[in-house]
Design a protein around this motif. Structure first.
Motif, PDB file in Angstrom:
ATOM      1  N   ASP A 192      -1.097   5.833  13.181  1.00  0.00           N
ATOM      2  CA  ASP A 192      -0.497   7.180  12.789  1.00  0.00           C
ATOM      3  C   ASP A 192       0.943   7.035  12.582  1.00  0.00           C
ATOM      4  OD1 ASP A 192      -1.201   9.398  11.115  1.00  0.00           O
ATOM      5  OD2 ASP A 192      -0.326  10.551  13.007  1.00  0.00           O
ATOM      6  N   SER A 193       1.642   5.990  13.544  1.00  0.00           N
ATOM      7  CA  SER A 193       3.020   5.974  13.602  1.00  0.00           C
ATOM      8  C   SER A 193       3.704   5.747  12.345  1.00  0.00           C
ATOM      9  CB  SER A 193       3.546   4.843  14.646  1.00  0.00           C
ATOM     10  OG  SER A 193       2.898   5.028  15.779  1.00  0.00           O
ATOM     11  N   LEU A 194       4.721   6.488  12.176  1.00  0.00           N
ATOM     12  CA  LEU A 194       5.752   6.230  10.825  1.00  0.00           C
ATOM     13  C   LEU A 194       6.657   5.014  10.985  1.00  0.00           C
ATOM     14  CD1 LEU A 194       6.649  10.185   9.722  1.00  0.00           C
ATOM     15  CD2 LEU A 194       4.715   8.490   8.828  1.00  0.00           C
ATOM     16  N   VAL A 195       6.842   4.231  10.057  1.00  0.00           N
ATOM     17  CA  VAL A 195       7.654   3.092   9.899  1.00  0.00           C
ATOM     18  C   VAL A 195       8.383   3.261   8.626  1.00  0.00           C
ATOM     19  CG1 VAL A 195       6.320   1.700  11.100  1.00  0.00           C
ATOM     20  CG2 VAL A 195       6.057   1.354   8.876  1.00  0.00           C
ATOM     21  N   SER A 196       9.527   2.325   8.498  1.00  0.00           N
ATOM     22  CA  SER A 196      10.231   2.467   7.096  1.00  0.00           C
ATOM     23  C   SER A 196       9.632   1.379   6.365  1.00  0.00           C
ATOM     24  CB  SER A 196      11.717   2.123   7.329  1.00  0.00           C
ATOM     25  OG  SER A 196      12.428   3.254   7.985  1.00  0.00           O
ATOM     26  N   HIS A 197       9.102   1.875   5.014  1.00  0.00           N
ATOM     27  CA  HIS A 197       8.847   0.850   3.945  1.00  0.00           C
ATOM     28  C   HIS A 197       9.785  -0.219   3.695  1.00  0.00           C
ATOM     29  CE1 HIS A 197       7.434  -0.945   0.378  1.00  0.00           C
ATOM     30  NE2 HIS A 197       6.180  -0.326   0.564  1.00  0.00           N
ATOM     31  N   PRO A 198       9.512  -1.594   4.033  1.00  0.00           N
ATOM     32  CA  PRO A 198      10.579  -2.615   3.871  1.00  0.00           C
ATOM     33  C   PRO A 198      11.271  -2.631   2.337  1.00  0.00           C
ATOM     34  CG  PRO A 198       8.237  -3.554   3.562  1.00  0.00           C
ATOM     35  CD  PRO A 198       8.417  -2.122   4.000  1.00  0.00           C
ATOM     36  N   LEU A 199      10.926  -2.371   1.524  1.00  0.00           N
ATOM     37  CA  LEU A 199      11.253  -2.278   0.013  1.00  0.00           C
ATOM     38  C   LEU A 199      11.965  -0.878  -0.495  1.00  0.00           C
ATOM     39  CD1 LEU A 199       8.859  -4.501  -1.869  1.00  0.00           C
ATOM     40  CD2 LEU A 199      11.111  -5.263  -1.052  1.00  0.00           C
ATOM     41  N   PHE A 200      11.166   0.147  -0.071  1.00  0.00           N
ATOM     42  CA  PHE A 200      11.371   1.461  -0.766  1.00  0.00           C
ATOM     43  C   PHE A 200      12.164   2.507   0.349  1.00  0.00           C
ATOM     44  CE2 PHE A 200       7.977  -0.262  -3.223  1.00  0.00           C
ATOM     45  CZ  PHE A 200       8.576  -0.716  -4.022  1.00  0.00           C
ATOM     46  N   ASP A 201      12.137   1.848   1.570  1.00  0.00           N
ATOM     47  CA  ASP A 201      12.969   2.501   2.509  1.00  0.00           C
ATOM     48  C   ASP A 201      12.524   4.082   3.096  1.00  0.00           C
ATOM     49  OD1 ASP A 201      14.977   2.149   4.304  1.00  0.00           O
ATOM     50  OD2 ASP A 201      16.309   3.099   3.274  1.00  0.00           O
ATOM     51  N   TYR A 202      11.501   4.469   2.417  1.00  0.00           N
ATOM     52  CA  TYR A 202      11.070   5.924   2.811  1.00  0.00           C
ATOM     53  C   TYR A 202       9.965   5.735   4.079  1.00  0.00           C
ATOM     54  CZ  TYR A 202       7.418   4.832  -0.543  1.00  0.00           C
ATOM     55  OH  TYR A 202       6.394   4.188  -1.533  1.00  0.00           O
ATOM     56  N   ARG A 203       9.385   6.651   4.733  1.00  0.00           N
ATOM     57  CA  ARG A 203       8.793   6.553   5.788  1.00  0.00           C
ATOM     58  C   ARG A 203       7.288   6.876   5.332  1.00  0.00           C
ATOM     59  NH1 ARG A 203      10.709   5.139  10.487  1.00  0.00           N
ATOM     60  NH2 ARG A 203       9.799   6.455  11.807  1.00  0.00           N
ATOM     61  N   LEU A 204       6.443   5.916   6.176  1.00  0.00           N
ATOM     62  CA  LEU A 204       5.023   6.143   5.785  1.00  0.00           C
ATOM     63  C   LEU A 204       4.233   5.725   7.334  1.00  0.00           C
ATOM     64  CD1 LEU A 204       3.872   3.692   3.347  1.00  0.00           C
ATOM     65  CD2 LEU A 204       5.971   3.168   4.394  1.00  0.00           C
ATOM     66  N   SER A 205       3.008   5.773   7.234  1.00  0.00           N
ATOM     67  CA  SER A 205       2.282   5.543   8.442  1.00  0.00           C
ATOM     68  C   SER A 205       1.990   3.909   8.061  1.00  0.00           C
ATOM     69  CB  SER A 205       1.055   6.198   8.492  1.00  0.00           C
ATOM     70  OG  SER A 205       0.143   5.948   7.638  1.00  0.00           O
ATOM     71  N   ILE A 224      16.885  -6.373  10.403  1.00  0.00           N
ATOM     72  CA  ILE A 224      17.334  -5.321   9.522  1.00  0.00           C
ATOM     73  C   ILE A 224      16.691  -5.011   8.359  1.00  0.00           C
ATOM     74  CG2 ILE A 224      19.267  -4.584   8.100  1.00  0.00           C
ATOM     75  CD1 ILE A 224      20.975  -6.587   9.703  1.00  0.00           C
ATOM     76  N   PRO A 225      16.153  -3.834   8.053  1.00  0.00           N
ATOM     77  CA  PRO A 225      15.005  -3.521   7.265  1.00  0.00           C
ATOM     78  C   PRO A 225      15.717  -3.884   5.926  1.00  0.00           C
ATOM     79  CG  PRO A 225      15.391  -1.836   8.502  1.00  0.00           C
ATOM     80  CD  PRO A 225      16.394  -2.684   8.990  1.00  0.00           C
ATOM     81  N   ARG A 226      14.934  -4.353   4.994  1.00  0.00           N
ATOM     82  CA  ARG A 226      15.438  -4.807   3.664  1.00  0.00           C
ATOM     83  C   ARG A 226      15.781  -3.501   2.582  1.00  0.00           C
ATOM     84  NH1 ARG A 226      11.209  -8.505   1.294  1.00  0.00           N
ATOM     85  NH2 ARG A 226       9.769  -7.728   3.073  1.00  0.00           N
ATOM     86  N   LYS A 227      16.525  -3.506   1.921  1.00  0.00           N
ATOM     87  CA  LYS A 227      17.176  -2.420   0.990  1.00  0.00           C
ATOM     88  C   LYS A 227      16.060  -2.298  -0.062  1.00  0.00           C
ATOM     89  CE  LYS A 227      20.657  -1.447   3.307  1.00  0.00           C
ATOM     90  NZ  LYS A 227      20.957  -0.160   4.085  1.00  0.00           N
ATOM     91  N   PRO A 228      15.769  -1.179  -0.629  1.00  0.00           N
ATOM     92  CA  PRO A 228      14.997  -0.847  -1.798  1.00  0.00           C
ATOM     93  C   PRO A 228      15.704  -1.626  -2.923  1.00  0.00           C
ATOM     94  CG  PRO A 228      16.111   1.270  -1.539  1.00  0.00           C
ATOM     95  CD  PRO A 228      16.614   0.127  -0.270  1.00  0.00           C
ATOM     96  N   PRO A 229      14.565  -2.036  -3.838  1.00  0.00           N
ATOM     97  CA  PRO A 229      15.178  -2.772  -5.299  1.00  0.00           C
ATOM     98  C   PRO A 229      15.824  -1.901  -5.876  1.00  0.00           C
ATOM     99  CG  PRO A 229      12.744  -2.468  -5.188  1.00  0.00           C
ATOM    100  CD  PRO A 229      13.044  -2.041  -3.717  1.00  0.00           C
ATOM    101  N   ARG A 230      15.520  -0.387  -5.952  1.00  0.00           N
ATOM    102  CA  ARG A 230      15.986   0.532  -6.755  1.00  0.00           C
ATOM    103  C   ARG A 230      16.167   1.916  -5.965  1.00  0.00           C
ATOM    104  NH1 ARG A 230      12.717   1.745 -12.250  1.00  0.00           N
ATOM    105  NH2 ARG A 230      12.072   3.526 -11.126  1.00  0.00           N
TER     106      ARG A 230
END
Length: 558
Positions: A545-558, A232-238
């Motif tokens: 180049d695949s997009l994944v969810s950032h583990p802390l901030f939850d936005y998408r990036l390669s 489960i992806p971690r939730k962003p700290p803020r």
């Protein structure tokens, strides 16, 4: 006048501070540190447009006469002056001489500051123009005012040079030198409107950095992986982190794969030729690296342009062995490397970092099995979970090597079950994707050939990443230094081997981007054909180049 300048002449920094850098310091100390100390700069639409606007005034004009020989009226461009007392150097865009007095004129891309009292220069521009006036005075010229021309509104704003402004400017110069000499990067601005338009925002990451610094829920000691152990992806700290970075870089890696080609340059375009026949043209502003595979010639002019544009040139053998990099002088921060060398000698630090790397690698291996294996054995998953816990509590690097080896044995023992390409043409070739065990130097089957090439490409990308931020890739913490080995890049590879290299191999095989027909036997080694290498480069870059969810901030990036 005012209080004297602090006598700071750091041996590891230039003797002179450009007036433009003082402007950057007043605008944002963190931006100043990146550009002046670390030598990091990225173009944006604004900087490119500003550069075009400066082309006319950047051409050197007539020589500036001595103060006693000044005419009543003169205009000249691109005058460079320095100060021995301030240890500052400035290039004046336009210098007007009117009635024996000098007036520096600076061209800015943006618009002036609007106040109820009227138009005004921005604080950073005030200091820069004041410095130019002070340099003129120190060199014997009379200067009582300065002008900024704002191109966006085509307006001029005048600035009177008085003692209060000079005191403000000297204080800014002092602070800039102290910040540079300390070698400690300033904190980012907080909720500043300057950040969204800054070209260095993807490097600075002001919102993310502030969120980690001030969040009570952040876990800085926890392994930063793309997958949580629970899946489960971690939730962003803020929740209110502003997104200032694009999901992916639009620049692409270029691969030259055919032996005998030559790479030359014409203007801002690389030309790839076979003898005298032009095979391809590559624009410099569309690539972020050039990869040379095997016996391919690159002209001196092309290498000079690539290094000037901070585009690394990476050299491989025809079989994919990573030889090295030609890189421009893009980073200047010796403080970072001094700290790296210091901590590389500290056993406690090496062990602490190595635990994270090995635990992250085994954790991601375990996740790969859970997501790609048809029926992942419970016993293997349990044993790998035990290896993760043991890695996080290991008391020596030697113990970690044993734990890592055991984790790899468990993982590669099940790797064949993640290969799902039943190719009907495989029976007509001598090769098949039947993985039994990891072998290398040389790889003796198609899957190992792909894994070796993928690891080599990943080592290349992480070596580039080390250089890009100022680290020495040869000094590692888990992998101990060895002649010719990029130990730090190999350190960083550990948790990314499954996420990038092995994922690219699985994708290439399971989607039939690579088939058994793409391999050849060379002695006791198995290698890819030119078409096979080309197909795998596409698979690797597709994974990067695949997009994944950032583990802390939850936005998408390669």
């Amino acid at each position: 006048m005012t209080s004297p300048l602090l006598k700071i002449l750091p041996s590891t920094l230039p003797d002179y501070l450009p007036a433009r850098m003082v402007n950057e310091f007043v605008y944002c100390p963190r931006l100043f540190f990146y550009e002046f100390v670390e030598g990091i700069f990225r173009e944006s639409a604004d900087t490119i447009e500003g550069g075009h606007q400066h082309k006319r005034v950047d051409k050197e004009g007539a020589a500036l006469p001595r103060p006693a020989e000044l005419p009543d009226d003169l205009k000249t461009h691109a005058i460079t002056l320095s100060s021995e007392s301030l240890h500052v150097i400035a290039k004046i865009d336009l210098l007007q001489i009117t009635a024996g007095a000098a007036i520096p004129v600076d061209y800015k891309h943006g618009r002036p500051r609007e106040l109820e009292s009227g138009l005004e220069m921005w604080p950073s521009d005030r200091v820069q123009l004041a410095l130019q006036a002070m340099l003129l005075r120190e060199n014997g010229y009379t200067c009582n005012e300065a002008i900024v021309y704002y191109a966006a509104t085509k307006q001029r704003v005048r600035l009177a040079i008085d003692d209060a402004l000079i005191s403000e400017t000297i204080a800014a110069v002092n602070s800039a030198w102290v910040t540079a000499q300390n070698g400690v990067i300033p904190p980012p601005l907080v909720d500043s409107p300057k950040c969204p338009g800054c070209s260095l925002a993807p490097i600075c990451l002001p919102e993310e950095t502030n969120a980690l610094l001030h969040s009570e829920t952040s876990e800085p000691d926890r392994q930063l992986t793309l997958f949580d152990p629970s899946g489960i992806p971690r939730k962003p700290p803020r929740p209110d982190v502003r997104r200032l970075v694009t999901p992916r870089d639009e620049l692409r890696a270029a691969y030259i794969n055919t032996p005998g080609l030559r790479v030359g340059k014409s203007g801002d375009v690389l030309q790839v030729k076979e003898k005298e026949t032009l095979r391809q043209e590559i624009r410099l502003n569309e690539i972020n690296q050039l990869n040379i595979m095997g016996n391919i010639q690159v002209s001196t002019q092309a290498i000079q342009s690539l290094t000037q544009a901070e585009i690394p040139v990476c050299y491989f053998s025809q079989g994919g062995w990573f030889y090295g990099i030609t890189q421009g002088l893009s980073t200047k921060n010796v403080f970072l490397r001094k700290a790296q060398f210091k901590f590389a000698e500290e056993d406690w630090f090496c062990l602490r970092l190595a635990r994270k790397l090995v635990a992250g690698k085994i954790r991601n291996h375990r996740t790969m099995l859970m997501r790609n294996h048809d029926e992942p054995p419970t016993l293997v998953l349990d044993q790998m979970k035990t290896m993760i816990a043991r890695a996080e509590e290991a008391v020596s690097l030697e113990e970690l090597l044993g734990i890592e080896g055991n984790g790899a044995r468990l993982y590669f023992g099940e790797f064949n079950a993640m290969l799902k390409a039943d190719d009907p043409t495989a029976a007509s070739t001598e090769f098949s994707f039947d993985f039994q065990s990891r072998n290398r130097r040389p790889p003796r089957d198609p899957v190992n050939a792909l894994l070796s090439l993928a690891y080599s490409m990943l080592a290349k990308d992480l070596t580039i990443a080390c250089y890009a931020v100022g680290f020495d890739p040869m000094i590692g913490f888990y992998h101990q230094p060895r002649f010719g080995r990029p130990a730090l890049a190999l350190d960083l590879m550990e948790p990314f081997r499954p996420l990038i290299a092995e994922s690219a191999v699985l994708q290439a095989i399971n989607t039939r981007m690579i088939t058994p027909r793409n391999f050849i036997q060379a002695g006791n080694a198995v290698a890819l054909t030119p078409d096979g290498r080309k197909a795998f480069y596409n698979a690797y870059e597709s994974r990067m180049d695949s997009l994944v969810s950032h583990p802390l901030f939850d936005y998408r990036l390669s």
